[in-house]
Design an enzyme around this catalytic site. Structure first.
Site, short mmCIF file in Angstrom:
data_model
loop_
_atom_site.label_atom_id
_atom_site.label_comp_id
_atom_site.label_asym_id
_atom_site.label_seq_id
_atom_site.Cartn_x
_atom_site.Cartn_y
_atom_site.Cartn_z
N THR A 26 0.84 -1.19 0.00
CA THR A 26 0.00 0.00 0.00
C THR A 26 0.87 1.24 0.00
OG1 THR A 26 -1.67 -1.16 1.25
CG2 THR A 26 -1.79 1.24 1.26
N TYR A 38 -20.09 16.77 2.10
CA TYR A 38 -18.84 16.42 1.44
C TYR A 38 -18.71 17.31 0.20
CZ TYR A 38 -15.28 12.99 -0.20
OH TYR A 38 -14.14 12.36 -0.63
N HIS A 62 -15.34 6.43 5.08
CA HIS A 62 -15.02 6.91 3.74
C HIS A 62 -16.15 6.56 2.77
CE1 HIS A 62 -13.23 5.58 -0.21
NE2 HIS A 62 -12.76 6.80 -0.17
N HIS A 114 -20.82 10.50 -0.77
CA HIS A 114 -20.99 11.22 -2.04
C HIS A 114 -22.47 11.33 -2.41
CE1 HIS A 114 -16.74 10.39 -2.50
NE2 HIS A 114 -16.69 10.87 -3.72
N PRO A 150 -6.69 16.54 1.10
CA PRO A 150 -5.91 16.79 -0.12
C PRO A 150 -5.47 15.51 -0.82
CG PRO A 150 -4.98 17.89 1.83
CD PRO A 150 -5.92 16.85 2.31
N ASN A 151 -5.92 14.36 -0.37
CA ASN A 151 -5.59 13.08 -1.02
C ASN A 151 -4.08 12.91 -1.26
OD1 ASN A 151 -8.69 12.90 -2.74
ND2 ASN A 151 -7.86 11.26 -1.48
N LYS A 204 -13.08 18.31 -0.23
CA LYS A 204 -12.08 17.56 -0.99
C LYS A 204 -11.08 18.55 -1.56
CE LYS A 204 -11.91 13.66 -2.44
NZ LYS A 204 -11.22 12.55 -1.74
N ASN A 235 -17.21 6.45 -1.70
CA ASN A 235 -17.11 6.72 -3.14
C ASN A 235 -18.51 7.04 -3.65
OD1 ASN A 235 -14.68 4.27 -3.13
ND2 ASN A 235 -14.29 6.26 -4.07
N LYS A 249 -16.81 18.51 5.07
CA LYS A 249 -15.52 18.05 4.54
C LYS A 249 -15.31 18.65 3.17
CE LYS A 249 -13.33 13.95 2.54
NZ LYS A 249 -13.06 12.50 2.69
#
Lengths: 423, 423
Positions: free
Chosen positions: B93, B147, B321, B350, B223-224, B194, B323, B192
């Site tokens: 990972t 989000y 988390h 999302h 900020p991924n 992104k 998607n 939050k």
């Protein structure tokens, strides 16, 4: 239906042989509690836990608060247990000969006692075995080890005339004889010797005699932390390659880590890691390789599966610990073990040392040292109410209210202190 | 009865706004798979997972092997998944923008897709909600966060004339406006953003504008991993005391540990800890404080509870988390979250970005930013077969077979590489 209408906790006592350990000697009677949880349609769920005064009082405190609870609502059960008996900070884990009696395990211990009964009920109500409620079997039978003890031939200070069938076990030859006796009767395929009793060199002579008499059988010794780090280090070369794992040679996470540092043998514990709270320190210090689970104080059967996930994640082995117990506990242990793929060692059990039983049909049979996990709903065991009455009567009469191996040993040796490590 | 007679996996596509992130931009269509598992009495269980080509092919490989399996036998399901798609060593990972598509998560991801459908069936067969099968609710409603994304007003390169209702979001004022729009509609009580899209200082201006517009609302930025350690360290003083947690500022366990060393803010991740296998290193290095769970790649709802035990044990926070997803996933997430006491942060979703839905009754309603967990058997959602047909038709027509935010962004900027950290 599935709403709890009553909870009955019955303390029982059954005969226990004069088994020797680091702390002293088993008293003539072992204590357990039998927990019955009844739902609104009259179905009852069974569980078995410790029978010492402290656990009984904690079980009794929680019991009335469970009336009205849905047996599927294990998270609410946990909250009730936490609120009722969870006061105070957990004590620091040092070396625990009886992890089921220390404060740090109060909440998981009391939760587990009821969780198993709730799972038994959930199984009966849905027609599913407890192991199916835990995801189903990964093995049909659960192997146990021959759990040998040094022992006297009889309790010298008991009024009870009962004499067990195992005789005196004090020498390497005695150990081999008792192993043969137990393996003949149960078919066990691995052997554990409870050590920490005599000079370590003497005990290792017994291990060597077992190795010779049972070539190919995995062997373990458990000195219950009664060897200093220095002693353990001195003995390591004699054990290396002979033992499957070395259980709790020295006391506490630091001592175990010191041994671990120089041992090529896996180190196992049920003394310095007795709950989830012990993991951060034990993993940081690399104290152990194998955790001996015990649903009775780890927080139940689902918690044992969570323990399995932690062991898988940190590449630790997983085995199973036992105290003196009846068949309800044995089946609960077997249901959990049957569902955990990485519980890959034969489990410990004191079961052969007990002659009495509280379930219908008497003692559970072993096949080649293993217990076959039933497909019947729930745990698949029923309470023998006549036997329960007798064992409850034993409890009333025996006078023992908390396990105390040290005090019992003082009867044999007034200078005994139980101080550890002794060697 | 409870024996699987058929498994149907239907890929679907639904419209997705042009949301910007570190890696590029969302394509006009998001992909998911809808999994139906049918048992011998005609009952069906529902689940939802990733819809990329790789996951679909893995689901299809496993599906026929499930016929004949009892839906209670989750451990056998796991073995089948392991044997069918578990070949090869897990990849290391690093920083995973889409943990649901990397090899390391194959077994837990494919297992989870079926586990949820099996749990839905177990619930329907026993008359129990999925959260009751997980021990019952510790909260009646599950809070989610608003989000927010930077985004364009419309997909510039799509044939589809659809334009979403959120408008262009490129400036701090836009961010505040979209937050108001989303909070007005859903009632979310934490926010939050992104990030990792524009210069970090610009994004922090947006955070400051949110702080001003929504005093008292917990704020997060993600900020991924698109900020170097140096950049993150430079920005820390501006964020300290402003953010509830800082999510994946810098890429990988080492970078996160470096940031952690000097940050007084909690660090959260769904990129450098994406499975149990990441814990030993992440805990040793003290890389993070908060784990963002996601049952879709952590191995299902029960595994999410095991993750909860690990977080409790190591005193890590637990959040969730998301998607792009439909209501089946939303309810599965809510059922799990409702049962885990230490999942104490508002979950990500999302869901507001999607207009389409595949379940009966259309989009699930939020109350004050929270989802009420149903007491109906199973997940409590039913498949709208007309909607499924339409979304499956979308899939056939849209031409997208795997999510690729980088390629989509190249249409806007041919020099785009998606390389990270960019700042």
């Amino acid at each position: 239906m599935s709403i709890v209408t009553s909870v009955v906790v019955t303390p029982i006592a059954f005969r226990d042989p004069p088994l020797l350990n680091a702390s002293g000697i088993h008293e003539p009677w072992a204590l357990r509690s039998i927990i019955e949880v009844v739902t609104d349609d009259g179905t009852y769920g069974l569980s078995e836990s410790y029978g010492d005064e402290q656990t009984l009082s904690q079980l009794e405190k929680v019991a009335p608060k469970l009336v009205g609870l849905d047996v599927f609502h294990l998270n609410t059960l946990h909250r009730i247990v936490q609120e009722t008996v969870g006061g105070g900070q957990p004590a620091k884990t040092g070396m625990e000969l009886a992890p089921g009696t220390v404060q740090a395990t109060t909440v998981p211990r009391i939760f587990a006692a009821f969780e198993v009964a709730f799972l038994d009920l959930m199984g009966k109500l849905t027609g599913r075995s407890v192991c199916e409620l835990l995801g189903g079997k990964v093995r049909e039978t659960v192997p146990f080890s021959a759990y040998l003890f040094y022992k006297y031939a009889k309790h010298k200070f008991a009024d009870d005339p009962w004499v067990d069938k195992w005789g005196e076990v004090l020498t390497p030859d005695d150990v081999v004889r008792s192993a043969k006796q137990m393996i003949d009767e149960y078919g066990f395929q691995s052997i554990k010797l409870k050590g920490g009793v005599f000079e370590p060199e003497e005990e290792l002579e017994a291990i060597k005699a077992l190795r010779k008499a049972f070539p190919g059988y995995p062997l373990r010794i458990d000195p219950n932390g009664n060897w200093s780090v220095e002693t353990t280090k001195r003995l390591l070369p004699q054990m290396d390659g002979v033992l499957q794992y070395l259980e709790d040679p020295s006391p506490g996470k630091d001592a175990m880590a010191e041994v671990h540092d120089v041992s090529s043998m896996p180190l196992a514990t049920n003394m310095c890691v007795i709950g989830f709270f012990d993991f951060p320190e034990a993993i940081r210090k690399q104290s152990v390789d194998v955790i001996l689970s015990d649903h009775h104080y780890w927080g139940g059967l689902q918690a044992t599966r969570e323990l399995g996930q932690i062991c898988r994640t940190w590449d630790l082995g997983l085995s199973m610990h036992s105290n003196s117990h009846m068949g309800i506990s044995l089946m609960a242990m077997a249901h959990a073990a049957a569902t955990i793929d990485n519980l890959s060692y034969a489990c410990d059990t004191h079961y052969p040392w007990q002659e009495e039983e509280v379930i219908v049909g008497g003692k559970i049979a072993f096949e080649d040292g293993s217990v076959r996990v039933t497909d019947a709903p729930g745990l698949g065991v029923e309470l023998d109410r006549e036997a329960l009455k007798e064992l409850a009567e034993n409890y009333r009469k025996c006078g023992i209210r908390s396990r105390n191996d040290v005090e019992e040993m003082k009867k044999y040796d007034p200078t005994w202190t139980g101080k550890s490590p002794r060697f």
